[in-house]
Design an enzyme around this catalytic site. Structure first.
Site, PDB file in Angstrom:
ATOM      1  N   GLU A  79      15.753 -15.133  14.291  1.00  0.00           N
ATOM      2  CA  GLU A  79      14.845 -15.222  13.137  1.00  0.00           C
ATOM      3  C   GLU A  79      14.884 -13.863  12.471  1.00  0.00           C
ATOM      4  OE1 GLU A  79      12.172 -14.175  10.915  1.00  0.00           O
ATOM      5  OE2 GLU A  79      10.809 -14.286  12.631  1.00  0.00           O
ATOM      6  N   CYS A 132       7.158 -11.399   8.913  1.00  0.00           N
ATOM      7  CA  CYS A 132       8.396 -11.992   8.414  1.00  0.00           C
ATOM      8  C   CYS A 132       8.129 -13.019   7.331  1.00  0.00           C
ATOM      9  CB  CYS A 132       9.186 -12.616   9.563  1.00  0.00           C
ATOM     10  SG  CYS A 132       8.198 -13.653  10.648  1.00  0.00           S
TER      11      CYS A 132
END
Length: 504
Positions: A263, A300
């Site tokens: 990720e 994120c």
């Protein structure tokens, strides 16, 4: 309860020191010394994980669920000490660490309940048809099975929920896979105390000690040795695009390539549609400023880009966003390196042709202050570097001429974790045009909210097309994340006594 780290690795149930050491660099409070991991430590941990797999991989779902719940219990028992050292190492406030601890234990308990229900096994059965012509059909059963030892890399920005006992570790253990964690050097003390909790749970549940290992510190050789170790069957990673891509390439170059579930972040663009902007531009500006600067922008899913159609309502939105960001002061970033990377990203955006400064500030050392820039849709389409993530509280407004140019901007996006529509009922037609593009670009599409914060549940998708993540068919959050560490096996005409527990 004050925790004093001993600075050792946890490998095969033993706390081991190394010859070399490194010092932690806390935001405040005392620094501590930790052993530096080596490829030899990696080999010991992987060998022990493989040994553990022959029992843990074939343990009952109840035993694995009991283990996950025991880890949660042991983390909660160390709650105050975890918060104390976590705030020291990261500079994050106590409330954030307490909330993240609750998320960590919550997902462990959620995964325990999920595997007990058994739906994740995707069990299928085609009964034998012995009289079928022209050929009979055998009895066929299928179930998902654990793949073996998994490597997990701790994240810098989530010392609990995405690190030692975080989502990747919890998902792999739920699947039946032993885990070797490469701890993040930004919060080694936090990693150590969580590893102590896992070790206590292993003892309480009577499991093979190789089911979990933590290797601290180490240079690039440790990460390389871990992802290339022949006994590792998959890798979970949360971090930068550069670091993740390097590890992804190493996984692909192995003699036996393995999946790399990375990720890697994104700019998480928001599309502010005309009716919504006209009706509530002020509140949208204030909401964006709060989301953009939350936790110094170190999420994120931080919404770094706002796409708007030029006009008076957009001018008012830009001014309102500047006014909402202006009073936000300096915030401590997780590491000196992250703070320096933030300043480099700021300079890259500021130095790009066609970008105007809307709000500037001054930040140095380990601090971050908000910045706001604006550009046109034409400049965005000409310069792909504007679509690269800046990890911190920096926003970029993209003014487009009309809906067609907004569509062009949407189509130009790289893979994203999230895309957001801010819309009212009069914007539905525009939203319908955008949706086919946005769902191809992102793992999560949301309306009239801000993407910062990721719910841990059955339906969540935290992933997306590259470079948001390296595997668009997976998620690193939610119960579906367990499936990353399973593979389907078909059993033909096997007697019941030879079948896995899930098929008996």
């Amino acid at each position: 309860m004050t925790f004093e780290p001993h600075g050792k690795h946890l490998i095969a149930g033993a706390w081991l020191a190394g010859e070399a050491q490194f010092a932690s660099t806390p935001a405040h409070g005392p620094a501590h010394r930790f052993s530096v991991g080596t490829p030899a430590h990696v080999d010991m941990a992987c060998q022990s994980a493989e040994d553990a797999f022959w029992s843990y991989g074939y343990a009952s779902r109840q035993d694995r669920a009991d283990f996950l719940n025991a880890i949660a219990d042991e983390i909660e028992a160390r709650g105050e000490a975890i918060t104390e050292i976590g705030t020291q190492e990261t500079g994050l406030p106590e409330a954030r660490l307490q909330g993240e601890r609750g998320r960590t234990t919550g997902q462990l308990r959620l995964f325990a309940a999920h595997i007990l229900a058994g739906d994740y096994l995707d069990r299928r059965h085609d009964a034998a048809l012995p009289d079928r012509a022209p050929l009979p059909r055998p009895d066929l059963k299928m179930v998902q099975r654990p793949i073996g030892p998994v490597a997990v890399f701790g994240a810098s920005n989530f010392p609990l929920a995405f690190s030692t006992a975080g989502g990747d570790t919890a998902a792999a253990l739920a699947a039946g896979c032993p885990v070797v964690v490469k701890g993040h050097s930004a919060h080694p003390g936090t990693g150590e105390i969580v590893a102590e909790a896992i070790a206590a749970a292993i003892t309480k549940c009577g499991l093979h000690p190789g089911v979990f290992s933590l290797i601290q510190g180490g240079k690039r050789d440790v990460g390389t040795a871990l992802v290339q170790h022949p006994l590792i069957n998959a890798v979970g990673f949360t971090g930068s695009l550069g670091g993740g891509r390097a590890l992804f390439d190493l996984c692909a170059q192995r003699d036996n390539p393995i999946p790399f579930f990375g990720e890697l972040g994104s700019v998480n663009p928001m599309f502010l549609l005309p009716a919504a902007l006209k009706a509530r531009g002020q509140s949208l500006a204030e909401g964006w400023a709060g989301s953009l600067s939350m936790g110094a922008g170190q999420f994120c899913t931080n919404p770094g880009v706002a796409v708007v159609i030029e006009g008076a309502d957009t001018d008012a939105f830009v001014n309102a966003t500047r006014e909402a960001l202006n009073p936000i002061g300096a915030q401590t970033m997780l590491t000196d390196g992250i703070a320096e990377a933030y300043r480099q990203g700021r300079d890259r955006i500021a130095g790009t042709v066609g970008v105007q400064e809307v709000l500037t500030s001054t930040c140095d050392l380990r601090n971050a202050t908000p910045y706001l820039f604006a550009t046109t849709g034409a400049e965005w389409l000409r310069n792909e570097t504007l679509g690269e993530e800046v990890f911190g509280p920096l926003g970029l407004i993209v003014r487009v001429k009309d809906i067609d140019e907004m569509m062009d901007v949407a189509k130009s996006l790289q893979g994203q974790l999230t895309c957001t529509l801010h819309m009212d009922s009069d914007d539905v037609e525009i939203g319908q045009r955008l949706m086919p593009v946005l769902e191809r670009k992102a793992g999560r599409v949301l309306a009239n909210g801000f993407p910062t914060g990721v719910e841990v549940c059955d339906t969540m998708v935290h992933g997306g097309p590259y470079p948001a993540s390296t595997n668009f068919g997976a998620t690193s959050v939610g119960t579906l994340s367990i499936r990353r560490f399973l593979r389907p096996v078909c059993y033909q005409n096997l007697p019941n006594d030879l079948l896995p527990e899930g098929l008996r």
